[in-house]
Design a protein around this motif. Structure first.
Motif, short mmCIF file in Angstrom:
data_model
loop_
_atom_site.label_atom_id
_atom_site.label_comp_id
_atom_site.label_asym_id
_atom_site.label_seq_id
_atom_site.Cartn_x
_atom_site.Cartn_y
_atom_site.Cartn_z
N ILE A 1 0.82 -1.18 0.01
CA ILE A 1 0.07 -0.06 -0.15
C ILE A 1 0.98 1.14 -0.10
CG2 ILE A 1 -1.73 1.43 1.40
CD1 ILE A 1 -2.60 -1.44 2.48
N PRO A 2 0.75 2.30 -0.74
CA PRO A 2 -0.36 2.36 -1.71
C PRO A 2 -0.13 1.91 -3.26
CG PRO A 2 0.63 4.42 -1.66
CD PRO A 2 1.46 3.42 -0.83
N ASP A 3 1.03 1.54 -3.29
CA ASP A 3 1.33 0.89 -4.64
C ASP A 3 0.35 -0.02 -5.42
OD1 ASP A 3 3.18 1.21 -6.91
OD2 ASP A 3 3.95 -0.60 -6.51
N ASN A 4 -0.25 -0.81 -4.58
CA ASN A 4 -1.01 -1.85 -4.96
C ASN A 4 -2.73 -1.42 -5.43
OD1 ASN A 4 -1.99 -1.21 -2.46
ND2 ASN A 4 -2.41 -3.40 -1.81
N ARG A 5 -2.77 0.17 -5.34
CA ARG A 5 -3.89 0.69 -5.56
C ARG A 5 -3.67 1.90 -6.60
NH1 ARG A 5 -5.12 1.78 0.92
NH2 ARG A 5 -5.43 -0.12 1.37
N ARG A 6 -3.15 1.20 -7.61
CA ARG A 6 -2.93 2.14 -8.73
C ARG A 6 -4.03 2.54 -9.67
NH1 ARG A 6 2.81 -0.41 -11.57
NH2 ARG A 6 4.00 -0.71 -9.69
N GLN A 7 -3.78 3.61 -10.37
CA GLN A 7 -5.14 3.90 -11.18
C GLN A 7 -5.39 2.84 -12.23
OE1 GLN A 7 -5.83 7.99 -12.54
NE2 GLN A 7 -4.31 8.46 -11.23
N MET A 8 -6.61 2.69 -12.52
CA MET A 8 -6.82 1.64 -13.63
C MET A 8 -6.53 2.34 -15.08
SD MET A 8 -8.20 -1.30 -14.64
CE MET A 8 -8.93 -2.16 -15.90
N ASN A 9 -6.21 1.33 -15.87
CA ASN A 9 -5.87 1.83 -17.21
C ASN A 9 -6.84 1.14 -18.13
OD1 ASN A 9 -4.88 2.65 -19.90
ND2 ASN A 9 -2.73 1.56 -19.30
N PHE A 10 -7.56 1.65 -19.00
CA PHE A 10 -8.60 1.09 -19.78
C PHE A 10 -7.87 0.83 -21.30
CE2 PHE A 10 -11.04 2.81 -16.41
CZ PHE A 10 -11.90 1.57 -16.01
N ARG A 11 -6.68 1.43 -21.65
CA ARG A 11 -6.36 1.14 -22.96
C ARG A 11 -5.12 0.37 -22.62
NH1 ARG A 11 -6.38 6.63 -21.67
NH2 ARG A 11 -4.02 6.70 -21.36
N ALA A 12 -5.72 -1.26 -22.91
CA ALA A 12 -4.90 -2.08 -22.65
C ALA A 12 -5.18 -3.37 -23.84
CB ALA A 12 -4.72 -2.88 -21.22
N GLU A 13 -4.44 -4.37 -23.93
CA GLU A 13 -4.55 -5.40 -24.78
C GLU A 13 -5.43 -5.90 -24.35
OE1 GLU A 13 -0.95 -7.61 -25.66
OE2 GLU A 13 0.21 -5.95 -26.28
N LYS A 14 -6.23 -6.70 -25.21
CA LYS A 14 -7.63 -7.49 -24.77
C LYS A 14 -7.20 -9.08 -24.55
CE LYS A 14 -11.56 -6.88 -26.27
NZ LYS A 14 -12.52 -7.22 -27.02
N GLU A 15 -6.13 -9.53 -24.67
CA GLU A 15 -5.97 -10.86 -24.48
C GLU A 15 -6.63 -11.45 -23.26
OE1 GLU A 15 -2.36 -14.28 -24.44
OE2 GLU A 15 -1.92 -12.42 -25.16
N MET A 16 -6.31 -10.69 -22.14
CA MET A 16 -6.44 -11.15 -20.77
C MET A 16 -8.17 -11.11 -20.56
SD MET A 16 -4.76 -12.61 -18.31
CE MET A 16 -5.31 -11.68 -16.69
N ILE A 17 -8.57 -9.97 -20.99
CA ILE A 17 -9.89 -9.65 -20.91
C ILE A 17 -10.82 -10.81 -21.63
CG2 ILE A 17 -11.83 -7.97 -21.59
CD1 ILE A 17 -10.04 -5.77 -21.14
N ASP A 18 -10.43 -11.14 -22.95
CA ASP A 18 -11.02 -12.04 -23.67
C ASP A 18 -11.14 -13.46 -22.86
OD1 ASP A 18 -11.72 -10.17 -25.64
OD2 ASP A 18 -10.11 -11.00 -26.90
N TYR A 19 -10.16 -13.79 -22.08
CA TYR A 19 -9.92 -14.96 -21.36
C TYR A 19 -10.87 -14.88 -20.35
CZ TYR A 19 -7.93 -19.27 -19.52
OH TYR A 19 -7.57 -20.63 -19.15
N ILE A 20 -10.94 -13.84 -19.64
CA ILE A 20 -11.66 -13.94 -18.27
C ILE A 20 -13.12 -14.02 -18.88
CG2 ILE A 20 -12.69 -12.23 -16.60
CD1 ILE A 20 -9.65 -11.21 -16.26
N THR A 21 -13.63 -13.32 -19.70
CA THR A 21 -14.74 -13.41 -20.47
C THR A 21 -15.32 -14.81 -20.75
OG1 THR A 21 -14.37 -11.10 -21.56
CG2 THR A 21 -16.19 -12.43 -22.26
N LYS A 22 -14.34 -15.65 -21.41
CA LYS A 22 -14.60 -17.17 -21.88
C LYS A 22 -14.83 -17.95 -20.63
CE LYS A 22 -15.18 -20.34 -24.59
NZ LYS A 22 -16.39 -20.45 -25.32
N ILE A 23 -13.87 -17.74 -19.48
CA ILE A 23 -14.21 -18.80 -18.34
C ILE A 23 -15.24 -18.26 -17.75
CG2 ILE A 23 -11.73 -19.55 -18.19
CD1 ILE A 23 -11.13 -17.50 -16.13
N ALA A 24 -15.45 -16.91 -17.65
CA ALA A 24 -16.70 -16.52 -16.86
C ALA A 24 -18.08 -16.94 -17.70
CB ALA A 24 -16.74 -15.01 -17.04
N GLU A 25 -18.11 -17.08 -19.11
CA GLU A 25 -19.36 -17.62 -19.71
C GLU A 25 -19.51 -18.96 -19.38
OE1 GLU A 25 -20.45 -18.11 -24.58
OE2 GLU A 25 -18.49 -17.55 -23.70
N LEU A 26 -18.18 -19.90 -19.43
CA LEU A 26 -18.59 -21.24 -19.11
C LEU A 26 -18.87 -21.44 -17.58
CD1 LEU A 26 -15.17 -22.78 -20.81
CD2 LEU A 26 -17.85 -22.65 -21.60
#
Length: 510
Positions: free
Chosen positions: A356-381
């Motif tokens: 703390i506080p380094d583990n509370r960095r600002q969110m960045n929405f301009r990122a690659e989608k690979e992880m987002i796509d993977y989370i989406t898939k396992i959540a769907e299942l």
């Protein structure tokens, strides 16, 4: 007319011809079916610059600008990843620099940096429109030093005498000591207990939230939680209470569940999983796979990191591993074992951070989608297969980073294989291990793998850093319906082409 009908028939035949596993329907929606996206309000998204009072986005110890409107603006983003619940850090009015929400100065007001009560109510409504639930942190252990009660001579008995916690194995010291110098509330005082419970009920009535997460739950007496849970749960059906203990002490989860809490973050299991999945070739400790020992294991809140811990990404980088691979295998385990996955904001971009506080960095929405796509898939299942949220659990193979387990619910059998090693692995399962899976097949839904039984065995071959989620189905063999349907399709295509050519020939003659 023919031009319209024939393509439609082709599409229908093709769609109906492909084999599908028999889906088991869920009876309603239970908390164990949820997946939680955990947000530190100030660090997530700035949606309204009008409330940017004393905001400095470069100061990790001050307000950075995140607010209710920022979360509203990103609800679709969260929903589209498959999350069904959001959890928010405290939103009550805080002392100067109380960006985290834990320095409460007024339990009945929202922090002006986050927005108004009206905007927060809108956030709840917008979440509910998307069939998402909202859990809110409710602080009960302490207040800010600048809280009016602290200087009120008539409320001196509302606090424990100022004292540090010297022995973290002494429960009395944990409950009575001041954490980080913050005035420690005396919940054994009936006036304090009543005030906190009344405030908690008021927020449910005013906002229609779906649950509370309770920071430093182990610093507050069990008898208070018993009274708190009974009173608050009367305000709304199926209201959820999640205990968040301080990470420095061992917590008997069963005691808090007996006091009325539905779930408690298990830091012991979290530390085991971080150790296993931050690197490779590590066996999951037996105590972290024995879910059936806890009668309410299905509601246990499983997590890898949160606002009080070092980011899991830092563990991975510290071991010189690639974050994407390690996160994928870890999240697959988190999403497919008994309990409710609680995922800290920024996980989808492998956000890094130390203490703390380094583990509370600002969110960045301009990122690659690979992880987002993977989370989406396992959540769907996870959302599609009841066995992954309600099924029994049995570990079939667990050695040096190769993990295979099964979950069964109402005849649906899921098999999860995770290769968290540095080379390809082969695991042979028997029909007996798959509960009568002789002459059947397990069909992979994550990467499309298909394993048929051969002489009563199933041979799973997994590449390194890969996982697969299978369902047990009847063996397809030669797909007669598919062959027949494709034959019909080709006949229709030739008929269609014949009529087209015939019409063109007639037009050319005319």
């Amino acid at each position: 007319m023919k031009r319209r009908i024939i393509p439609i028939l082709i599409a229908m035949l093709l769609f109906s011809a492909f084999p599908a596993y028999a889906k088991v329907e869920k009876d309603g929606r239970l908390w164990q079916d949820e997946s939680v996206y955990s947000i530190m309000v100030d660090r997530f998204n700035n949606g309204d610059i009008k409330n940017d009072v004393d905001v400095d986005a470069t100061n990790p110890l001050g307000y950075n600008g995140g607010d209710f409107q920022g979360i509203i603006d990103k609800l679709d983003y969260i929903h589209d990843m498959g999350f069904t619940t959001i959890r928010l850090t405290p939103i009550f009015d805080n002392a100067k620099s109380g960006y985290h929400g834990y320095w409460v100065t007024d339990f009945y007001k929202t922090d002006e940096h986050f927005g108004s009560l009206k905007t927060f109510q809108k956030l709840i409504k917008e979440a509910h429109k998307r069939k998402m639930k909202v859990i809110l942190d409710f602080v009960t252990n302490n207040v800010a030093p600048s809280h009016p009660w602290v200087s009120d001579t008539g409320k001196q008995k509302w606090f424990h005498p100022k004292q540090a916690i010297k022995d973290w194995d002494n429960q009395q010291q944990i409950e009575n000591g001041w954490v980080d110098g913050l005035p420690d509330l005396n919940q054994e005082n009936p006036k304090v207990s009543k005030y906190l419970i009344d405030a908690a009920k008021w927020w449910v009535q005013k906002t229609n939230i779906d649950g509370y997460s309770l920071p430093e739950v182990n610093h507050v007496p069990l008898n208070f939680w018993s009274d708190f849970s009974k009173a608050v749960k009367k305000e709304k059906k199926d209201f959820f209470l999640l205990g968040i203990p301080s990470k420095t002490t061992f917590v008997d989860v069963n005691k808090y569940q007996a006091a009325g809490l539905d779930s408690v973050l298990d830091f012991g299991r979290s530390q085991d999983l971080r150790q296993v999945f931050a690197g490779t070739d590590q066996t999951v400790p037996a105590e972290s796979t024995e879910f059936d020992k806890n009668q309410k294991a299905e509601q246990s809140a499983n997590f890898l990191d949160n606002e009080n811990t070092i980011r899991f990404t830092h563990d991975i980088v510290d071991k010189r591993q690639f974050p994407g691979s390690r996160w994928k295998t870890a999240l697959t385990y988190l999403y497919t074992t008994p309990g409710i996955p609680v995922v800290y904001y920024g996980t989808e971009i492998a956000l890094n951070g130390t203490d703390i506080p380094d583990n509370r960095r600002q969110m960045n929405f301009r990122a690659e989608k690979e992880m987002i796509d993977y989370i989406t898939k396992i959540a769907e299942l996870r959302n599609q297969l009841p066995s992954l949220t309600r099924g029994t659990f049995e570990m079939l193979y667990n050695k040096d980073g190769m993990i295979v387990y099964k979950r069964i619910y109402k005849g649906e059998t899921s098999v999860v294989a995770i290769n968290n090693t540095n080379k390809s692995q082969k695991v042979t399962l028997t029909a007996d291990q798959l509960a009568g899976g002789k002459n059947k097949e397990i069909r992979g839904l994550l990467e499309g793998d298909l394993v048929r039984s051969h002489k009563g065995q199933y041979i799973l071959i997994q590449d390194r850093d890969h996982a697969e989620i299978y369902v047990l189905t009847e063996k397809t063999g030669i797909n007669i319906p598919l062959v027949g349907s494709l034959t019909v399709v080709w006949i229709l295509v030739f008929v269609f082409l014949y009529f087209i050519l015939k019409r063109r020939k007639r037009n050319s003659i005319d």
